[in-house]
Design a protein around this motif. Structure first.
Motif, PDB file in Angstrom:
ATOM      1  N   THR A   1       4.400 -33.677 -35.210  1.00 28.64           N
ATOM      2  CA  THR A   1       4.587 -32.136 -34.742  1.00 28.64           C
ATOM      3  C   THR A   1       3.918 -31.633 -33.966  1.00 28.64           C
ATOM      4  O   THR A   1       2.651 -31.346 -33.606  1.00 28.64           O
ATOM      5  CB  THR A   1       4.935 -31.628 -36.215  1.00 28.64           C
ATOM      6  N   VAL A   2       3.728 -30.857 -32.987  1.00 32.17           N
ATOM      7  CA  VAL A   2       3.637 -30.111 -31.727  1.00 32.17           C
ATOM      8  C   VAL A   2       2.905 -28.446 -32.036  1.00 32.17           C
ATOM      9  O   VAL A   2       3.580 -28.170 -32.182  1.00 32.17           O
ATOM     10  CB  VAL A   2       3.644 -30.238 -30.488  1.00 32.17           C
ATOM     11  N   THR A   3       1.784 -28.482 -31.708  1.00 31.66           N
ATOM     12  CA  THR A   3       1.872 -26.968 -32.371  1.00 31.66           C
ATOM     13  C   THR A   3       1.870 -25.779 -31.453  1.00 31.66           C
ATOM     14  O   THR A   3       1.797 -26.577 -29.905  1.00 31.66           O
ATOM     15  CB  THR A   3       0.133 -26.418 -32.256  1.00 31.66           C
TER      16      THR A   3
ATOM     17  N   VAL B   1       1.496 -21.245 -22.853  1.00 40.47           N
ATOM     18  CA  VAL B   1       0.074 -21.724 -21.581  1.00 40.47           C
ATOM     19  C   VAL B   1       0.433 -20.447 -20.241  1.00 40.47           C
ATOM     20  O   VAL B   1       1.609 -20.067 -19.982  1.00 40.47           O
ATOM     21  CB  VAL B   1       1.049 -22.701 -21.566  1.00 40.47           C
ATOM     22  N   ILE B   2      -0.556 -20.234 -19.483  1.00 42.66           N
ATOM     23  CA  ILE B   2      -0.830 -19.040 -18.562  1.00 42.66           C
ATOM     24  C   ILE B   2      -0.634 -20.295 -17.358  1.00 42.66           C
ATOM     25  O   ILE B   2      -1.827 -20.710 -17.508  1.00 42.66           O
ATOM     26  CB  ILE B   2      -1.617 -18.087 -18.386  1.00 42.66           C
ATOM     27  N   GLU B   3       0.175 -20.261 -16.481  1.00 36.79           N
ATOM     28  CA  GLU B   3       0.336 -20.017 -15.174  1.00 36.79           C
ATOM     29  C   GLU B   3       0.186 -19.693 -13.292  1.00 36.79           C
ATOM     30  O   GLU B   3       1.429 -18.201 -14.522  1.00 36.79           O
ATOM     31  CB  GLU B   3       1.103 -21.569 -15.085  1.00 36.79           C
TER      32      GLU B   3
ATOM     33  N   GLN C   1       5.326 -22.750 -25.256  1.00 42.06           N
ATOM     34  CA  GLN C   1       6.309 -22.477 -26.621  1.00 42.06           C
ATOM     35  C   GLN C   1       6.427 -21.221 -27.408  1.00 42.06           C
ATOM     36  O   GLN C   1       7.365 -20.757 -28.207  1.00 42.06           O
ATOM     37  CB  GLN C   1       6.741 -23.414 -27.357  1.00 42.06           C
ATOM     38  N   ALA C   2       5.297 -20.673 -27.160  1.00 40.15           N
ATOM     39  CA  ALA C   2       5.154 -19.201 -28.221  1.00 40.15           C
ATOM     40  C   ALA C   2       4.443 -18.493 -27.085  1.00 40.15           C
ATOM     41  O   ALA C   2       4.189 -17.880 -25.886  1.00 40.15           O
ATOM     42  CB  ALA C   2       3.384 -19.710 -29.185  1.00 40.15           C
ATOM     43  N   PRO C   3       4.294 -16.785 -27.808  1.00 40.11           N
ATOM     44  CA  PRO C   3       4.409 -15.838 -26.820  1.00 40.11           C
ATOM     45  C   PRO C   3       2.593 -15.708 -26.240  1.00 40.11           C
ATOM     46  O   PRO C   3       1.722 -16.503 -27.957  1.00 40.11           O
ATOM     47  CB  PRO C   3       4.593 -14.745 -27.468  1.00 40.11           C
ATOM     48  N   LEU C   4       3.029 -15.098 -25.169  1.00 34.77           N
ATOM     49  CA  LEU C   4       1.352 -14.558 -24.685  1.00 34.77           C
ATOM     50  C   LEU C   4       0.711 -13.339 -24.238  1.00 34.77           C
ATOM     51  O   LEU C   4       1.485 -12.551 -24.347  1.00 34.77           O
ATOM     52  CB  LEU C   4       1.450 -15.713 -23.119  1.00 34.77           C
ATOM     53  N   VAL C   5      -0.421 -13.335 -25.374  1.00 36.56           N
ATOM     54  CA  VAL C   5      -0.751 -12.257 -25.293  1.00 36.56           C
ATOM     55  C   VAL C   5      -2.383 -11.785 -24.449  1.00 36.56           C
ATOM     56  O   VAL C   5      -3.084 -12.468 -25.182  1.00 36.56           O
ATOM     57  CB  VAL C   5      -1.289 -12.033 -27.090  1.00 36.56           C
TER      58      VAL C   5
ATOM     59  N   LEU D   1       7.149 -13.254 -22.948  1.00 33.47           N
ATOM     60  CA  LEU D   1       7.737 -14.225 -24.033  1.00 33.47           C
ATOM     61  C   LEU D   1       7.101 -15.655 -23.139  1.00 33.47           C
ATOM     62  O   LEU D   1       7.897 -15.737 -21.893  1.00 33.47           O
ATOM     63  CB  LEU D   1       9.260 -13.917 -24.424  1.00 33.47           C
ATOM     64  N   ALA D   2       7.756 -17.005 -23.786  1.00 26.63           N
ATOM     65  CA  ALA D   2       8.371 -18.304 -23.280  1.00 26.63           C
ATOM     66  C   ALA D   2       8.647 -18.309 -22.403  1.00 26.63           C
ATOM     67  O   ALA D   2      10.277 -17.708 -22.264  1.00 26.63           O
ATOM     68  CB  ALA D   2       8.175 -19.119 -24.832  1.00 26.63           C
ATOM     69  N   GLY D   3       8.790 -18.885 -21.385  1.00 28.58           N
ATOM     70  CA  GLY D   3       9.962 -18.951 -20.385  1.00 28.58           C
ATOM     71  C   GLY D   3       9.502 -17.695 -18.741  1.00 28.58           C
ATOM     72  O   GLY D   3      10.016 -18.051 -18.519  1.00 28.58           O
ATOM     73  N   LYS D   4       9.072 -16.430 -19.632  1.00 31.90           N
ATOM     74  CA  LYS D   4       9.169 -15.466 -18.555  1.00 31.90           C
ATOM     75  C   LYS D   4       7.762 -14.942 -18.092  1.00 31.90           C
ATOM     76  O   LYS D   4       7.113 -15.821 -18.055  1.00 31.90           O
ATOM     77  CB  LYS D   4       8.913 -13.517 -19.606  1.00 31.90           C
ATOM     78  N   SER D   5       7.627 -14.310 -17.114  1.00 33.70           N
ATOM     79  CA  SER D   5       6.664 -13.725 -15.965  1.00 33.70           C
ATOM     80  C   SER D   5       6.184 -12.346 -15.961  1.00 33.70           C
ATOM     81  O   SER D   5       7.606 -11.490 -15.940  1.00 33.70           O
ATOM     82  CB  SER D   5       6.936 -14.380 -14.113  1.00 33.70           C
ATOM     83  N   ASP D   6       4.703 -12.288 -15.346  1.00 33.13           N
ATOM     84  CA  ASP D   6       4.685 -10.735 -15.828  1.00 33.13           C
ATOM     85  C   ASP D   6       3.337 -10.728 -14.877  1.00 33.13           C
ATOM     86  O   ASP D   6       2.936 -11.357 -14.146  1.00 33.13           O
ATOM     87  CB  ASP D   6       4.107 -10.253 -16.591  1.00 33.13           C
ATOM     88  N   SER D   7       3.081  -9.632 -14.326  1.00 31.67           N
ATOM     89  CA  SER D   7       1.848  -9.618 -13.413  1.00 31.67           C
ATOM     90  C   SER D   7       0.111  -9.266 -13.766  1.00 31.67           C
ATOM     91  O   SER D   7       0.627  -8.291 -14.479  1.00 31.67           O
ATOM     92  CB  SER D   7       1.774  -9.224 -11.623  1.00 31.67           C
TER      93      SER D   7
END
Length: 129
Positions: free
Chosen positions: A30-32, A36-38, A66-70, A91-97
């Motif tokens: 099971t993976v936590t 991941v911010i790129e 896989q989880a929301p980035l704060v 959210l996972a897979g989304k971008s911002d700046s």
């Protein structure tokens, strides 16, 4: 009698050790889920700019986890550089700046850093302008 107690003790310890192992589903552990911010780029050069001109840049990032980035904080190395960042989870897979503005009324060459703190890493991520 001593051998029997020792054997039971070893069996008990082995059983406890097996229970402490990570959950296994098939052959996969099971993976936590973590964010991941790129960043598209971590360094920006404004080049030559005139005093009083606007100088800002958007550091674009993607949450490839896989989880929301704060983003909890973004610190600049001095007061002449002002960062603005999203205050809501990405959210996972989304971008911002992250928008970074430099006060061009300060004359001379500059090399400033911005440090991004989030739930994606234990340490800050440096960005350079």
């Amino acid at each position: 009698m001593k051998i029997r107690i020792s054997g039971m003790f070893i069996l008990l310890m082995m059983s406890l050790g097996l229970m402490a192992q990570p959950a296994v589903q098939g052959n996969k552990e099971t993976v936590t889920e973590k964010p991941v911010i790129e960043f598209a780029e971590r360094v920006h050069d404004f080049g030559k700019i005139k005093s009083g001109d606007q100088a800002f840049f958007y550091f674009v990032f993607t949450n490839s986890g896989q989880a929301p980035l704060v983003i909890s904080n973004v610190r600049s190395s001095c007061g002449c550089t002002v960062p603005q960042w999203p205050r809501v989870p990405v959210l996972a897979g989304k971008s911002d700046s992250i928008r970074v503005e430099y006060n061009t009324r300060i004359k001379g060459a500059f090399n400033k850093s911005i440090t991004v703190f989030s739930n994606a890493t234990d340490a800050g991520i440096p960005l350079i302008i």
